[in-house]
Design a protein around this motif. Structure first.
Motif, PDB file in Angstrom:
ATOM      1  N   THR A  44       0.538   2.732  -8.820  1.00  0.00           N
ATOM      2  CA  THR A  44      -0.687   1.959  -9.003  1.00  0.00           C
ATOM      3  C   THR A  44      -1.376   1.768  -7.670  1.00  0.00           C
ATOM      4  O   THR A  44      -2.515   1.782  -7.271  1.00  0.00           O
ATOM      5  N   ASP A  45      -0.455   1.526  -6.515  1.00  0.00           N
ATOM      6  CA  ASP A  45      -1.009   1.357  -5.318  1.00  0.00           C
ATOM      7  C   ASP A  45       0.091   2.124  -4.303  1.00  0.00           C
ATOM      8  O   ASP A  45       1.184   2.501  -4.407  1.00  0.00           O
ATOM      9  N   VAL A  46      -0.493   2.940  -3.391  1.00  0.00           N
ATOM     10  CA  VAL A  46       0.178   3.353  -2.261  1.00  0.00           C
ATOM     11  C   VAL A  46      -0.413   3.147  -1.064  1.00  0.00           C
ATOM     12  O   VAL A  46      -1.650   3.028  -0.632  1.00  0.00           O
ATOM     13  N   VAL A  47       0.525   2.448  -0.187  1.00  0.00           N
ATOM     14  CA  VAL A  47       0.135   2.003   1.077  1.00  0.00           C
ATOM     15  C   VAL A  47       0.599   2.488   2.349  1.00  0.00           C
ATOM     16  O   VAL A  47       2.107   3.021   2.353  1.00  0.00           O
ATOM     17  N   VAL A  48      -0.017   3.024   3.565  1.00  0.00           N
ATOM     18  CA  VAL A  48       0.514   3.752   4.703  1.00  0.00           C
ATOM     19  C   VAL A  48       0.517   2.651   5.611  1.00  0.00           C
ATOM     20  O   VAL A  48      -0.515   1.843   5.882  1.00  0.00           O
ATOM     21  N   PHE A  49       1.807   2.216   6.386  1.00  0.00           N
ATOM     22  CA  PHE A  49       1.755   1.179   7.324  1.00  0.00           C
ATOM     23  C   PHE A  49       2.685   1.329   8.588  1.00  0.00           C
ATOM     24  O   PHE A  49       3.447   2.064   8.525  1.00  0.00           O
ATOM     25  N   ASN A  50       2.330   0.707   9.524  1.00  0.00           N
ATOM     26  CA  ASN A  50       3.280   0.629  10.714  1.00  0.00           C
ATOM     27  C   ASN A  50       4.349  -0.338  10.404  1.00  0.00           C
ATOM     28  O   ASN A  50       4.335  -1.386   9.855  1.00  0.00           O
ATOM     29  N   ILE A  72      -1.855   0.184   7.334  1.00  0.00           N
ATOM     30  CA  ILE A  72      -2.998   0.902   8.137  1.00  0.00           C
ATOM     31  C   ILE A  72      -4.187   1.312   7.178  1.00  0.00           C
ATOM     32  O   ILE A  72      -5.299   0.864   7.626  1.00  0.00           O
ATOM     33  N   ARG A  73      -3.662   1.770   5.901  1.00  0.00           N
ATOM     34  CA  ARG A  73      -4.723   2.050   4.986  1.00  0.00           C
ATOM     35  C   ARG A  73      -3.950   2.100   3.737  1.00  0.00           C
ATOM     36  O   ARG A  73      -2.840   2.167   3.134  1.00  0.00           O
ATOM     37  N   GLY A  77      -5.324   2.007  -4.827  1.00  0.00           N
ATOM     38  CA  GLY A  77      -5.114   0.729  -5.273  1.00  0.00           C
ATOM     39  C   GLY A  77      -5.871  -0.322  -4.521  1.00  0.00           C
ATOM     40  O   GLY A  77      -6.618   0.019  -3.286  1.00  0.00           O
ATOM     41  N   LYS A  78      -5.780  -1.494  -4.806  1.00  0.00           N
ATOM     42  CA  LYS A  78      -6.480  -2.578  -4.149  1.00  0.00           C
ATOM     43  C   LYS A  78      -5.399  -3.711  -3.616  1.00  0.00           C
ATOM     44  O   LYS A  78      -5.983  -4.900  -3.212  1.00  0.00           O
ATOM     45  N   ARG A  79      -4.150  -3.519  -3.752  1.00  0.00           N
ATOM     46  CA  ARG A  79      -3.230  -4.631  -3.469  1.00  0.00           C
ATOM     47  C   ARG A  79      -3.094  -4.655  -1.747  1.00  0.00           C
ATOM     48  O   ARG A  79      -3.135  -5.865  -1.330  1.00  0.00           O
ATOM     49  N   PHE A  80      -3.602  -3.765  -1.082  1.00  0.00           N
ATOM     50  CA  PHE A  80      -3.498  -3.758   0.441  1.00  0.00           C
ATOM     51  C   PHE A  80      -4.799  -3.553   1.166  1.00  0.00           C
ATOM     52  O   PHE A  80      -5.375  -2.469   0.688  1.00  0.00           O
ATOM     53  N   ARG A  81      -4.969  -4.033   2.252  1.00  0.00           N
ATOM     54  CA  ARG A  81      -6.089  -3.968   3.108  1.00  0.00           C
ATOM     55  C   ARG A  81      -5.590  -3.477   4.699  1.00  0.00           C
ATOM     56  O   ARG A  81      -4.603  -4.122   4.798  1.00  0.00           O
ATOM     57  N   GLY A 126       3.948  -4.300  -8.558  1.00  0.00           N
ATOM     58  CA  GLY A 126       4.479  -4.218  -7.079  1.00  0.00           C
ATOM     59  C   GLY A 126       5.688  -3.874  -6.700  1.00  0.00           C
ATOM     60  O   GLY A 126       5.948  -4.032  -5.652  1.00  0.00           O
ATOM     61  N   GLY A 127       6.452  -3.403  -7.777  1.00  0.00           N
ATOM     62  CA  GLY A 127       7.933  -2.947  -7.337  1.00  0.00           C
ATOM     63  C   GLY A 127       7.727  -1.639  -6.836  1.00  0.00           C
ATOM     64  O   GLY A 127       6.777  -0.557  -7.173  1.00  0.00           O
ATOM     65  N   LEU A 128       8.673  -1.395  -6.154  1.00  0.00           N
ATOM     66  CA  LEU A 128       8.784  -0.060  -5.313  1.00  0.00           C
ATOM     67  C   LEU A 128       9.119   1.341  -6.236  1.00  0.00           C
ATOM     68  O   LEU A 128      10.295   1.139  -6.911  1.00  0.00           O
ATOM     69  N   ILE A 129       8.306   2.292  -6.387  1.00  0.00           N
ATOM     70  CA  ILE A 129       8.703   3.567  -6.979  1.00  0.00           C
ATOM     71  C   ILE A 129       9.159   4.253  -6.257  1.00  0.00           C
ATOM     72  O   ILE A 129      10.313   5.105  -6.295  1.00  0.00           O
ATOM     73  N   ALA A 130       8.718   4.478  -4.864  1.00  0.00           N
ATOM     74  CA  ALA A 130       9.225   5.715  -3.887  1.00  0.00           C
ATOM     75  C   ALA A 130       8.540   5.367  -2.715  1.00  0.00           C
ATOM     76  O   ALA A 130       7.896   4.319  -2.459  1.00  0.00           O
ATOM     77  N   TYR A 131       9.494   5.591  -1.617  1.00  0.00           N
ATOM     78  CA  TYR A 131       9.104   5.341  -0.328  1.00  0.00           C
ATOM     79  C   TYR A 131       9.422   6.561   0.733  1.00  0.00           C
ATOM     80  O   TYR A 131      10.259   7.298   0.228  1.00  0.00           O
ATOM     81  N   GLU A 132       8.699   6.746   1.503  1.00  0.00           N
ATOM     82  CA  GLU A 132       8.907   7.816   2.526  1.00  0.00           C
ATOM     83  C   GLU A 132       8.680   7.700   3.927  1.00  0.00           C
ATOM     84  O   GLU A 132       7.556   6.735   4.166  1.00  0.00           O
ATOM     85  N   LEU A 133       9.523   8.264   5.063  1.00  0.00           N
ATOM     86  CA  LEU A 133       8.898   7.997   6.484  1.00  0.00           C
ATOM     87  C   LEU A 133       7.828   8.716   6.427  1.00  0.00           C
ATOM     88  O   LEU A 133       7.492   9.921   5.918  1.00  0.00           O
ATOM     89  N   TYR A 134       6.692   8.315   7.323  1.00  0.00           N
ATOM     90  CA  TYR A 134       5.517   8.984   7.594  1.00  0.00           C
ATOM     91  C   TYR A 134       5.241   9.271   8.986  1.00  0.00           C
ATOM     92  O   TYR A 134       5.144   8.332   9.629  1.00  0.00           O
ATOM     93  N   ASP A 135       4.718  10.585   9.377  1.00  0.00           N
ATOM     94  CA  ASP A 135       4.459  10.780  10.696  1.00  0.00           C
ATOM     95  C   ASP A 135       2.923  10.667  10.729  1.00  0.00           C
ATOM     96  O   ASP A 135       2.235  11.709  10.158  1.00  0.00           O
ATOM     97  N   LEU A 136       2.173   9.952  11.517  1.00  0.00           N
ATOM     98  CA  LEU A 136       0.960  10.119  11.750  1.00  0.00           C
ATOM     99  C   LEU A 136       0.195  10.960  12.545  1.00  0.00           C
ATOM    100  O   LEU A 136      -0.963  11.148  12.777  1.00  0.00           O
ATOM    101  N   ASN A 137       1.402  11.731  13.390  1.00  0.00           N
ATOM    102  CA  ASN A 137       0.560  12.439  14.345  1.00  0.00           C
ATOM    103  C   ASN A 137       0.548  13.847  13.813  1.00  0.00           C
ATOM    104  O   ASN A 137       1.328  14.430  12.998  1.00  0.00           O
TER     105      ASN A 137
END
Length: 137
Positions: A44-50, A72-73, A77-81, A126-137
């Motif tokens: 329901t929520d996907v967030v990209v972050f530093n 970052i974005r 979903g609406k859980r993160f700004r 709000g529980g974690l389903i999956a997590y991945e490392l993410y390269d913004l470059n």
């Protein structure tokens, strides 16, 4: 060159028949890769972050890591700004640990500590389903 109308209709009917035939396949057992994709799609929520800090919660080969970051974005979903604090518990393991067949997958602890960005897929609770490392470059 224009096709006869009957060919277009026949192609459409064939595509519909193929889709109807595949709906039974979709309800069959799903392989691990597909189930992981389905879990991510259901987030329901996907967030990209530093990533600001990573702290292993215990010293075992397979454990959990507390990840602190700044959003970052929100991709869904609406859980993160943007700039909002992000705190997650991510399953992590040292290199060479047995692979995880469960979802969420274990993340390599050393790579997690070195990472600058992450993407988290969260369920409605709000529980974690999956997590991945993410390269913004």
């Amino acid at each position: 060159m224009m096709r006869p109308r009957s060919w277009s209709l026949a192609a459409l009917l064939g595509a519909i028949a193929l889709c109807v035939g595949l709906t039974g396949v979709a309800s069959a057992d799903v392989s691990l890769g597909q189930s992981d994709s389905l879990a991510r799609a259901a987030a329901t929520d996907v967030v990209v972050f530093n990533v600001v800090k990573v702290r292993p919660l215990d010293g075992g080969e397979v454990a959990s890591c507390r990840v602190f970051g700044r959003a970052i974005r929100a991709e869904r979903g609406k859980r993160f700004r943007p700039r909002q604090s992000v705190r997650l518990t991510v399953p992590c393991a040292t290199q060479g640990a047995d692979a995880s067949d469960a979802t969420p997958k274990w993340v390599d602890r050393e790579a997690l500590v070195r990472s600058a960005h992450g993407r988290a897929f969260l369920g409605g609770d709000g529980g974690l389903i999956a997590y991945e490392l993410y390269d913004l470059n």
